[in-house]
Design an enzyme around this catalytic site. Structure first.
Site, PDB file in Angstrom:
ATOM      1  N   GLU A  20     -14.334  -1.245  73.591  1.00 41.17           N
ATOM      2  CA  GLU A  20     -13.841  -0.242  74.537  1.00 41.17           C
ATOM      3  C   GLU A  20     -14.041   1.128  73.892  1.00 41.17           C
ATOM      4  OE1 GLU A  20      -9.883   1.267  76.975  1.00 41.17           O
ATOM      5  OE2 GLU A  20      -9.683  -0.330  75.489  1.00 41.17           O
ATOM      6  N   ARG A  50      -9.923 -13.247  63.450  1.00 35.67           N
ATOM      7  CA  ARG A  50     -10.365 -11.878  63.191  1.00 35.67           C
ATOM      8  C   ARG A  50     -10.307 -11.565  61.709  1.00 35.67           C
ATOM      9  NH1 ARG A  50      -6.173  -7.269  64.877  1.00 35.67           N
ATOM     10  NH2 ARG A  50      -7.822  -6.125  63.845  1.00 35.67           N
ATOM     11  N   LYS A  90      -6.143   0.469  66.562  1.00 31.68           N
ATOM     12  CA  LYS A  90      -6.733   1.719  67.039  1.00 31.68           C
ATOM     13  C   LYS A  90      -5.669   2.721  67.442  1.00 31.68           C
ATOM     14  CE  LYS A  90      -9.943   0.090  69.891  1.00 31.68           C
ATOM     15  NZ  LYS A  90     -11.043   0.130  70.886  1.00 31.68           N
TER      16      LYS A  90
END
Length: 573
Positions: A34, A259, A269
């Site tokens: 994104e 992850r 983020k």
């Protein structure tokens, strides 16, 4: 570029079987960030995995921007992400945006409405959240759930035309409010947002939620293996529901892996954005940031990151990687590439009283003893030089072999010198040393008459180049982030999946000593050092010429890593 993804893992095994059985004719993957921030080290694993696997099997990888939330996205982030992917060494086959498919997504949403599988809800976000239930209690159906397809189609069209305010209505899937999987309890498909979109402008005032848009994008692009992190495992039933009920021609499949979590490293983020917006760092590319642009500016190499990611492996098991592991691979990559030179970070002047005044001689020095191809450089030597303040003490402890009154040391690439006199200022601070040198001890002449235990580095004073050195420590205090990997969650690329609870208390964990700026000198040959040039400074570590603050003739160096680490690659810690 040679692939580094060839190590066996469960996703590779799945792909091999799919190709063998003919289930898949060509592997198609995608990297779908994104554009609401800069990529960080955690994203590097996904990039290497998606691009690497497709490359290994002769497939294709798309770079796709999941730009479904105009309030947080910007073209700056789009360009930064493209630059990061290229810097890591990968090229995408197709460049797409979720917004390229908004018309198609709208039509698929209308299809769901006509099938009685979606409805317009008037409840607020708070009411929807409160009625969703818990892991042990079913949710409560919305009073709007019984609307007819005709009513919902009309309301949805009016939403698209902009007749309602932000938050006034949403489109929800009609699945099962009693499902044990909360993600299937009538999730929101569309929300109203009267905001300018970086790609579509003002064309739309309703935007699809990430969880609805993502599977449609995969299907439209023909993705075969939709690889994501374990945070999306519970979303897979909804992913499959969207593909099936929207009657997509191509059916992609989602696979999840653990992850990359790095100890004492913040990879949220939202938190990284807080650091930038509160000016705790000087931008997304601050060398203290775990962003790829920050690592690049600090001096980390893409080769080191790819090797680091490969070594962490691919599995479904949660784990936290030692933060020193990446530093190990940086050293391994640079040890043969980086020229070795001398820099004095905290200068102390030394006058060699018996060296001829006005004389300067040139001394030969290997640029890298482990790589003869880097050649030999010439460095000046004269009566006045600089050494490190730390390389002198008046009261040496036991085992101290550097310079002190009456002691003799070797100057790297030069001569033996002996300290005879200490000059102090009015406050008692040592400001200058007077030494003598032995001209018979020139380096490289084979002198063996006597030995000295200490060797120190230096820079000739008259031609020394002023330089700034930036030394970095972890941005977050270690004790505050000991459990960082447990806390960190990968945000969904949409406002329905953003983290909560990351308030200003996070800012209290900032290490006030994360940056130390020193002003010293380097050899004259470093005057023309270019941004991103990398060097090993004798005893100090590996340094990179900062591309943001370096001025002509006055370089600024970021320390990448020190020379040694406690990390043991054989033990993995």
């Amino acid at each position: 570029m040679e692939s580094k993804s060839a190590a066996s893992n469960f996703i590779r095994s799945i792909i091999e079987e799919d190709l063998k059985t003919g289930k898949v004719q060509q592997v198609v993957t995608r990297f779908p960030p994104e554009p609401n921030g800069y990529l960080h080290i955690g994203h590097a694993k996904s990039i290497c995995l998606n691009f690497g696997l497709a490359d290994d099997f002769g497939g294709r990888t798309n770079l796709r921007f999941d730009d479904t939330n105009p309030l947080k996205e910007d073209k700056e982030f789009v360009e930064a992400i493209k630059e990061d992917v290229k810097w890591l060494g990968f090229e995408w086959d197709g460049l797409f945006f979720a917004s390229d498919y908004f018309d198609e997504m709208y039509r698929r949403a209308q299809l769901l409405i006509r099938k009685g599988l979606a409805y317009v809800d008037d409840q607020t976000a708070e009411q929807i959240r409160a009625s969703r239930g818990t892991l042990t209690e079913p949710g409560k159906e919305s009073p709007c759930r019984g609307r007819t397809p005709e009513e919902n189609l009309d309301l949805f069209e009016r939403m698209r035309r902009g007749e309602f305010k932000n938050g006034e209505k949403v489109l929800r899937a009609k699945i099962d409010m009693a499902s044990p999987n909360i993600n299937l309890r009538d999730p929101v498909l569309y929300r109203i947002s009267h905001a300018f979109h970086h790609n579509t402008g003002d064309k739309w005032c309703i935007y699809p939620m990430y969880a609805f848009a993502h599977p449609l994008e995969d299907a439209i692009e023909g993705v075969t293996h939709s690889i994501c992190t374990l945070e999306f495992e519970d979303q897979r039933p909804f992913y499959d529901w969207v593909i099936r009920e929207c009657e997509m021609e191509h059916v992609p499949h989602q696979y999840e892996f653990a992850r990359l979590n790095v100890a004492n490293t913040v990879m949220s983020k939202r938190k990284l954005r807080m650091l930038v917006e509160n000016r705790i760092v000087d931008g997304w590319d601050d060398p203290r940031m775990p962003t790829l642009s920050g690592l690049r500016r600090k001096g980390c190499t893409p080769e080191a990151i790819r090797e680091f990611v490969r070594e962490t492996g691919v599995s479904k098991n949660y784990g936290v990687v030692d933060e020193h592991m990446l530093e190990h691979f940086i050293r391994e990559d640079l040890k043969l590439k980086a020229p070795r030179t001398m820099a004095v970070l905290r200068p102390l002047k030394v006058i060699i009283t018996n060296y001829p005044e006005g004389q300067t001689e040139m001394l030969g020095a290997e640029n890298n003893p482990e790589n003869e191809e880097l050649g030999i450089r010439q460095i000046p030597f004269s009566r006045e030089i600089y050494i490190e303040q730390d390389d002198f003490t008046e009261d040496p402890p036991k085992g101290y072999f550097r310079l002190f009154p009456g002691n003799e040391v070797r100057l790297k690439h030069a001569y033996f010198i002996k300290c005879n006199e200490v000059v102090k200022d009015g406050n008692g601070n040592v400001v200058e040393l007077h030494c003598t040198y032995d001209p018979e001890t020139k380096s490289g002449t084979g002198f063996t008459a006597r030995k000295v235990k200490g060797t120190i580095h230096w820079v000739e004073a008259s031609q020394a180049v002023p330089a700034e050195f930036r030394l970095y420590e972890p941005l977050i205090r270690e004790e505050e982030e000991a459990a960082a990997g447990q806390e960190q969650k990968l945000e969904y690329a949409g406002d329905d999946g953003e983290e909560e609870g990351t308030g200003n208390s996070f800012l209290d964990t900032i290490n006030p000593n994360s940056l130390q700026v020193l002003h010293g000198v380097v050899e004259p040959g470093m005057r023309e050092a270019k941004p991103q040039d990398k060097f090993q400074f004798f005893r100090h570590g590996y340094f990179n010429v900062d591309p943001k603050h370096t001025a002509p003739g006055r370089p600024v160096f970021n320390r990448i890593v020190s020379l040694k680490s406690s990390y043991d690659p054989k033990k993995g810690k």
